[in-house]
Enzyme design. Structure first.
Site, PDB file in Angstrom:
ATOM      1  N   ASN A  10       0.859  -1.188   0.000  1.00 26.11           N
ATOM      2  CA  ASN A  10       0.000   0.000   0.000  1.00 26.11           C
ATOM      3  C   ASN A  10       0.893   1.236   0.000  1.00 26.11           C
ATOM      4  O   ASN A  10       1.455   1.601   1.029  1.00 26.11           O
ATOM      5  CB  ASN A  10      -0.910  -0.028   1.241  1.00 26.11           C
ATOM      6  N   ARG A  67      -2.704  -1.959  -3.478  1.00 23.78           N
ATOM      7  CA  ARG A  67      -3.896  -1.140  -3.290  1.00 23.78           C
ATOM      8  C   ARG A  67      -3.806   0.024  -4.277  1.00 23.78           C
ATOM      9  O   ARG A  67      -2.814   0.747  -4.301  1.00 23.78           O
ATOM     10  CB  ARG A  67      -3.948  -0.596  -1.865  1.00 23.78           C
ATOM     11  N   HIS A 156     -12.972   3.516  -0.071  1.00 25.21           N
ATOM     12  CA  HIS A 156     -12.948   2.538   1.042  1.00 25.21           C
ATOM     13  C   HIS A 156     -13.621   1.227   0.632  1.00 25.21           C
ATOM     14  O   HIS A 156     -14.067   0.461   1.491  1.00 25.21           O
ATOM     15  CB  HIS A 156     -13.709   3.058   2.285  1.00 25.21           C
ATOM     16  N   ARG A 217     -11.859  16.526   6.919  1.00 24.38           N
ATOM     17  CA  ARG A 217     -12.686  16.881   5.755  1.00 24.38           C
ATOM     18  C   ARG A 217     -14.079  17.304   6.203  1.00 24.38           C
ATOM     19  O   ARG A 217     -14.651  16.707   7.113  1.00 24.38           O
ATOM     20  CB  ARG A 217     -12.817  15.692   4.793  1.00 24.38           C
ATOM     21  N   GLU A 340      -8.132  -4.506   5.335  1.00 24.01           N
ATOM     22  CA  GLU A 340      -8.051  -4.288   3.895  1.00 24.01           C
ATOM     23  C   GLU A 340      -6.944  -5.115   3.258  1.00 24.01           C
ATOM     24  O   GLU A 340      -7.088  -5.609   2.145  1.00 24.01           O
ATOM     25  CB  GLU A 340      -7.843  -2.791   3.615  1.00 24.01           C
TER      26      GLU A 340
END
Ligand code: ADP
Length: 355
Positions: A10, A67, A156, A217, A340
Site C-alpha cells: 500500500n 492497493r 474505502h 474533511r 483491507e
C-alpha cells in the site's frame, strides 16, 4: 490447494505499508511500514528504495497485491497487471492526482525488482461500481458525466466489502442474501448501503470529500460555499481545497484536533466546541444510516469498523440510540475490525490461482 506467499503493498504519497501472507490459510508472515519517504530527514528516498529494503528482509514472494485508490469505470474488479492495465491506471491519475501516482510507483518498483512475479491491482472504487445510475449521477448537465467522467465513485471499497463478507458470515447467511449498512469510521469516513451483497449507494463521491464529517474533511456542504469563499473571502482554489480537505471536519469544528480521542478528552473537560464536533459527527452518521435504511428496506445489520468504529463504543451507542425505534425488524449492530490487506491478499490469491 496451492500455497502462495502474497505480498500486499500500500503505497501512499510519502509512506509504504506492507503485509506478507501465506494464502489461502491467511497466515500473516510479516508486516511493516516506512514513513516519510522522500521527505527531509527521512532515510528512504523513494518507493523503489523502500521496497528494495523490504524485499531484502523477506523472500519467496509468489504474488503481489497493490492497493490502487482510483479505478474509475475501467476497473470493476481486481485485475492482473500488464502494460495495458498499467496504462489504464495511469489514465485514472487525473481523477486521483494525489493517490494513483504513488500507487503506480509501487507497481513499477515491484515489476523491476520482482521480475516475472504476478501482480494484481485491487481498487478502492471497484466495490462501488455496482451503484445504479440514479445513485451515481450528479444533478449536473449529463455531458459532464459523458465527457469528463464526473460522477460519484465512492472509496474505502475494499474495507466495506471485507466487513460486509464478515458480517454475512456472522449472520450465517450468504452475502448474496443480506442487506447491510457498513460504516467505515477512521480518519476518512464513509457509509455504504449493501443490498444482497452489492454496494448500491455510498457517502463519498467524485472524491473522498463528500458525505460524513471526517477527521479533517468537511463532508457535505452547500456547493455554493466554494464560489462564495473564492469571491467574498478572496481565497484561491488551492486555499479552498486545503480548507475543505485538511482544516475542516472534527479538527475545524472542535479547534482541538482531528483525533477523536483528543476531542473526547476535551469534551469531557467541558470544551463546548469539542462536544459540538462529536454531536455533528454522530448526527451526520445518523442521517446517512436513516437514508440507507429507507433505500434498503429490511436491513440485517449495521456494521461499524475502522479506528473510531472499532474503538469508540460511545460513538456507536450515541449513533444507534433510538435510531431503529420505528422499525418493525431492527438491524443487528455489529463491530467488525476491518482488514483491507487481508481482503487484498484474498483477491490476489483468487486472481492468480485462476490464471
Ligand atoms: P486512518 O483512517 O488514518 O487509517 P484510523 O482508522 O486509525 O485512521 O482512525 C483514526 C481515528 O480512530 C481517530 O479519530 C482516533 O481517535 C480513532 N482511534 C484509533 N485507534 C483508537 C483507539 N485505540 N481508541 C480510541 N480511538 C481510536
Amino acid at each position: 490447494m496451492v500455497i502462495m506467499k502474497v505480498l500486499v503493498v500500500n503505497c501512499g504519497s510519502s509512506s509504504l505499508k506492507y503485509k506478507l501472507y501465506e494464502m489461502p490459510v491467511e497466515r500473516l508472515l510479516a508486516k511493516g511500514a516506512i514513513e516519510r519517504i522522500g521527505e527531509k530527514g527521512g532515510s528512504i528516498k523513494n518507493h523503489r528504495q523502500g521496497l528494495e529494503s523490504i524485499l531484502k528482509e523477506i523472500d519467496g514472494v509468489q504474488a503481489v497485491g497493490h492497493r490502487v485508490v482510483h479505478g474509475a469505470e475501467e476497473f470493476k474488479e481486481p485485475t492482473l497487471l500488464n502494460r495495458k492495465v498499467i496504462n489504464k491506471i495511469k489514465a485514472c491519475c487525473a481523477l486521483a492526482p494525489l493517490h494513483n501516482p504513488a500507487n503506480l510507483e509501487g507497481i513499477f518498483a515491484c515489476s523491476d525488482i520482482l521480475k516475472g512475479i504476478p501482480q494484481v491491482a485491487v481498487f478502492d472504487t471497484a466495490f462501488h461500481q455496482t451503484l445504479p445510475e440514479k445513485a451515481f449521477i450528479y444533478g449536473l448537465p449529463y455531458r459532464f458525466y459523458q465527457k469528463d467522467k464526473i460522477r460519484k465513485y465512492g472509496f474505502h471499497g475494499t474495507s466495506h466489502e471485507y466487513v460486509a463478507i464478515e458480517a454475512a458470515k456472522r449472520l450465517r447467511k450468504s452475502i448474496l442474501k443480506v442487506n447491510l449498512i457498513t460504516c467505515h469510521l477512521g480518519n476518512g469516513c464513509s457509509i455504504t448501503a449493501v443490498k444482497k451483497g452489492k454496494s448500491v449507494d455510498t457517502s463519498m463521491g467524485f472524491t473522498p470529500l463528500e458525505g460524513l464529517l471526517m477527521g479533517t474533511r468537511s463532508g457535505d456542504i452547500d456547493p455554493a460555499l466554494v464560489t462564495y469563499l473564492i469571491q467574498k473571502k478572496n481565497m484561491s482554489t488551492q486555499d479552498v481545497d486545503v480548507l475543505l480537505n485538511k482544516e475542516s471536519g472534527l479538527k475545524g469544528v472542535s479547534g482541538v484536533s482531528n483525533d477523536m480521542r483528543k476531542i473526547k478528552e476535551a469534551a469531557q473537560k467541558g470544551n463546548p466546541r469539542a462536544k459540538l464536533a462529536i454531536e455533528i459527527f454522530v448526527y451526520r452518521i445518523q442521517k446517512y444510516i436513516s437514508a440507507y435504511l429507507g433505500i434498503l428496506g429490511k436491513t440485517d445489520a449495521v456494521v461499524f469498523t475502522a479506528g473510531i468504529g472499532e474503538n469508540q463504543p460511545q460513538v456507536i451507542k450515541d449513533t444507534c440510540r433510538n435510531l431503529f425505534d420505528n422499525l418493525k425488524q431492527k438491524p443487528k449492530v455489529m463491530v467488525i475490525p476491518t482488514d483491507e490487506e487481508l481482503m487484498i491478499a484474498r483477491q490476489v490469491y483468487r486472481v492468480v490461482s485462476r490464471e
